[in-house]
Design a protein around this motif. Structure first.
Motif, mmCIF file in Angstrom:
data_model
loop_
_atom_site.group_PDB
_atom_site.id
_atom_site.type_symbol
_atom_site.label_atom_id
_atom_site.label_comp_id
_atom_site.label_asym_id
_atom_site.label_seq_id
_atom_site.Cartn_x
_atom_site.Cartn_y
_atom_site.Cartn_z
ATOM 1 N N MET A 1 -9.106 -9.120 -3.597
ATOM 2 C CA MET A 1 -8.380 -8.180 -2.762
ATOM 3 C C MET A 1 -7.539 -7.273 -3.654
ATOM 4 O O MET A 1 -6.892 -7.739 -4.571
ATOM 5 C CB MET A 1 -7.498 -8.959 -1.782
ATOM 6 N N LEU A 2 -7.582 -5.973 -3.380
ATOM 7 C CA LEU A 2 -6.795 -4.997 -4.132
ATOM 8 C C LEU A 2 -5.832 -4.270 -3.206
ATOM 9 O O LEU A 2 -6.206 -3.896 -2.093
ATOM 10 C CB LEU A 2 -7.706 -3.940 -4.762
ATOM 11 N N PHE A 3 -4.618 -4.054 -3.677
ATOM 12 C CA PHE A 3 -3.659 -3.220 -2.962
ATOM 13 C C PHE A 3 -4.030 -1.769 -3.227
ATOM 14 O O PHE A 3 -4.206 -1.369 -4.370
ATOM 15 C CB PHE A 3 -2.241 -3.518 -3.454
ATOM 16 N N ILE A 4 -4.149 -0.967 -2.155
ATOM 17 C CA ILE A 4 -4.534 0.438 -2.279
ATOM 18 C C ILE A 4 -3.317 1.353 -2.224
ATOM 19 O O ILE A 4 -3.159 2.251 -3.038
ATOM 20 C CB ILE A 4 -5.533 0.843 -1.173
ATOM 21 N N GLY A 5 -2.457 1.154 -1.237
ATOM 22 C CA GLY A 5 -1.295 2.022 -1.069
ATOM 23 C C GLY A 5 -0.624 1.747 0.250
ATOM 24 O O GLY A 5 -0.828 0.692 0.860
ATOM 25 N N ARG A 6 0.170 2.721 0.718
ATOM 26 C CA ARG A 6 0.898 2.559 1.981
ATOM 27 C C ARG A 6 0.675 3.785 2.856
ATOM 28 O O ARG A 6 0.744 4.914 2.372
ATOM 29 C CB ARG A 6 2.390 2.385 1.721
ATOM 30 N N ILE A 7 0.415 3.531 4.134
ATOM 31 C CA ILE A 7 0.254 4.631 5.085
ATOM 32 C C ILE A 7 1.605 5.063 5.620
ATOM 33 O O ILE A 7 2.570 4.297 5.611
ATOM 34 C CB ILE A 7 -0.671 4.244 6.268
ATOM 35 N N ASP A 8 1.665 6.283 6.107
ATOM 36 C CA ASP A 8 2.812 6.768 6.864
ATOM 37 C C ASP A 8 2.505 6.418 8.324
ATOM 38 O O ASP A 8 1.659 7.054 8.955
ATOM 39 C CB ASP A 8 2.953 8.276 6.679
ATOM 40 N N ILE A 9 3.138 5.391 8.836
ATOM 41 C CA ILE A 9 2.834 4.877 10.171
ATOM 42 C C ILE A 9 2.935 5.966 11.236
ATOM 43 O O ILE A 9 2.138 5.997 12.178
ATOM 44 C CB ILE A 9 3.713 3.650 10.512
ATOM 45 N N LYS A 10 3.872 6.897 11.081
ATOM 46 C CA LYS A 10 4.019 7.976 12.072
ATOM 47 C C LYS A 10 2.736 8.789 12.215
ATOM 48 O O LYS A 10 2.375 9.199 13.311
ATOM 49 C CB LYS A 10 5.180 8.907 11.699
ATOM 50 N N LYS A 11 2.032 9.026 11.112
ATOM 51 C CA LYS A 11 0.781 9.790 11.153
ATOM 52 C C LYS A 11 -0.316 9.059 11.921
ATOM 53 O O LYS A 11 -1.222 9.688 12.443
ATOM 54 C CB LYS A 11 0.275 10.088 9.742
ATOM 55 N N PHE A 12 -0.231 7.742 11.984
ATOM 56 C CA PHE A 12 -1.286 6.932 12.594
ATOM 57 C C PHE A 12 -0.957 6.481 14.017
ATOM 58 O O PHE A 12 -1.737 5.748 14.618
ATOM 59 C CB PHE A 12 -1.595 5.727 11.700
ATOM 60 N N LYS A 13 0.157 6.935 14.566
ATOM 61 C CA LYS A 13 0.551 6.551 15.928
ATOM 62 C C LYS A 13 -0.489 6.956 16.968
ATOM 63 O O LYS A 13 -0.632 6.306 17.995
ATOM 64 C CB LYS A 13 1.908 7.155 16.303
ATOM 65 N N ALA A 14 -1.238 8.018 16.723
ATOM 66 C CA ALA A 14 -2.277 8.447 17.674
ATOM 67 C C ALA A 14 -3.453 7.465 17.698
ATOM 68 O O ALA A 14 -4.195 7.421 18.667
ATOM 69 C CB ALA A 14 -2.773 9.844 17.330
ATOM 70 N N VAL A 15 -3.588 6.677 16.654
ATOM 71 C CA VAL A 15 -4.644 5.664 16.604
ATOM 72 C C VAL A 15 -4.182 4.417 17.340
ATOM 73 O O VAL A 15 -4.901 3.858 18.164
ATOM 74 C CB VAL A 15 -5.013 5.307 15.145
ATOM 75 N N SER A 16 -2.971 3.979 17.040
ATOM 76 C CA SER A 16 -2.380 2.805 17.685
ATOM 77 C C SER A 16 -0.863 2.918 17.594
ATOM 78 O O SER A 16 -0.333 3.296 16.554
ATOM 79 C CB SER A 16 -2.840 1.526 16.990
ATOM 80 N N ASP A 17 -0.191 2.585 18.680
ATOM 81 C CA ASP A 17 1.279 2.684 18.650
ATOM 82 C C ASP A 17 1.951 1.365 18.286
ATOM 83 O O ASP A 17 3.166 1.265 18.303
ATOM 84 C CB ASP A 17 1.827 3.229 19.974
ATOM 85 N N ASP A 18 1.160 0.348 17.933
ATOM 86 C CA ASP A 18 1.787 -0.917 17.521
ATOM 87 C C ASP A 18 1.287 -1.404 16.161
ATOM 88 O O ASP A 18 0.979 -2.564 15.954
ATOM 89 C CB ASP A 18 1.629 -1.991 18.595
ATOM 90 N N ILE A 19 1.267 -0.484 15.206
ATOM 91 C CA ILE A 19 0.893 -0.828 13.829
ATOM 92 C C ILE A 19 2.024 -1.667 13.237
ATOM 93 O O ILE A 19 3.196 -1.296 13.330
ATOM 94 C CB ILE A 19 0.650 0.448 12.995
ATOM 95 N N ILE A 20 1.650 -2.766 12.596
ATOM 96 C CA ILE A 20 2.629 -3.744 12.118
ATOM 97 C C ILE A 20 3.095 -3.501 10.688
ATOM 98 O O ILE A 20 4.221 -3.812 10.340
ATOM 99 C CB ILE A 20 2.033 -5.169 12.222
ATOM 100 N N THR A 21 2.231 -2.967 9.847
ATOM 101 C CA THR A 21 2.554 -2.832 8.425
ATOM 102 C C THR A 21 2.045 -1.499 7.889
ATOM 103 O O THR A 21 1.128 -0.915 8.458
ATOM 104 C CB THR A 21 1.951 -3.998 7.603
ATOM 105 N N ASP A 22 2.635 -1.055 6.805
ATOM 106 C CA ASP A 22 2.148 0.166 6.162
ATOM 107 C C ASP A 22 1.248 -0.145 4.966
ATOM 108 O O ASP A 22 0.603 0.722 4.409
ATOM 109 C CB ASP A 22 3.313 1.064 5.736
ATOM 110 N N GLU A 23 1.159 -1.408 4.579
ATOM 111 C CA GLU A 23 0.389 -1.825 3.416
ATOM 112 C C GLU A 23 -1.119 -1.745 3.683
ATOM 113 O O GLU A 23 -1.605 -2.192 4.712
ATOM 114 C CB GLU A 23 0.767 -3.259 3.062
ATOM 115 N N VAL A 24 -1.864 -1.176 2.723
ATOM 116 C CA VAL A 24 -3.322 -1.048 2.830
ATOM 117 C C VAL A 24 -3.979 -1.781 1.667
ATOM 118 O O VAL A 24 -3.584 -1.606 0.512
ATOM 119 C CB VAL A 24 -3.762 0.439 2.816
ATOM 120 N N ILE A 25 -4.991 -2.581 2.019
ATOM 121 C CA ILE A 25 -5.739 -3.328 1.005
ATOM 122 C C ILE A 25 -7.239 -3.064 1.160
ATOM 123 O O ILE A 25 -7.667 -2.482 2.155
ATOM 124 C CB ILE A 25 -5.455 -4.855 1.103
ATOM 125 N N ILE A 26 -7.982 -3.515 0.184
ATOM 126 C CA ILE A 26 -9.441 -3.576 0.298
ATOM 127 C C ILE A 26 -9.863 -4.948 -0.206
ATOM 128 O O ILE A 26 -9.369 -5.416 -1.239
ATOM 129 C CB ILE A 26 -10.158 -2.431 -0.457
#
Length: 125
Positions: A1-26
């Motif tokens: 597993m690799l850490f990729i970065g962090r999302i800006d949760i506000k930008k993704f609110k249109a996808v889901s309004d209950d995003i729990i974390t900003d951390e992104v992995i692969i």
């Protein structure tokens, strides 16, 4: 597993309004998937994944719940990319994270087609 970065949760609110974390992995499994389905894209372009996740040009609706298609044109190399991101919501297991599902370089024509035919949830200014 690799850490990729962090999302800006506000930008993704249109996808889901209950995003729990900003951390992104692969995961290793997804890296292997990309290597098999899109030969050499991971090795050549993985250094751009953080920028795509943190500063997408477009966030488009995806065909799966709590998922988004991210598009990004990288000025440095003149190439365009598509990344599919699965977002962690309150209904997901505690050990889930926001995860890259797939990633690839796309041609200009396809990139333009995505921006014209898919539902745009976010566009950078």
């Amino acid at each position: 597993m690799l850490f990729i970065g962090r999302i800006d949760i506000k930008k993704f609110k249109a996808v889901s309004d209950d995003i729990i974390t900003d951390e992104v992995i692969i995961t290793d499994e997804r890296i292997q998937h990309i290597k098999e389905r899109h030969p050499n894209d991971f090795e050549r372009y993985c250094q751009y994944m953080r920028e795509i996740v943190e500063k997408p040009d477009y966030i488009l609706s995806a065909n799966k719940p709590n998922s988004a298609v991210l598009l990004k044109s990288i000025e440095e190399n003149g190439k365009k990319y598509k990344l599919i991101l699965r977002l962690k919501t309150a209904n997901d297991s505690d050990n889930y994270k926001n995860s890259v599902i797939t990633f690839q370089k796309v041609e200009n024509k396809r990139y333009t087609r995505y921006t014209r035919s898919e539902k745009i949830l976010y566009k950078s200014e």
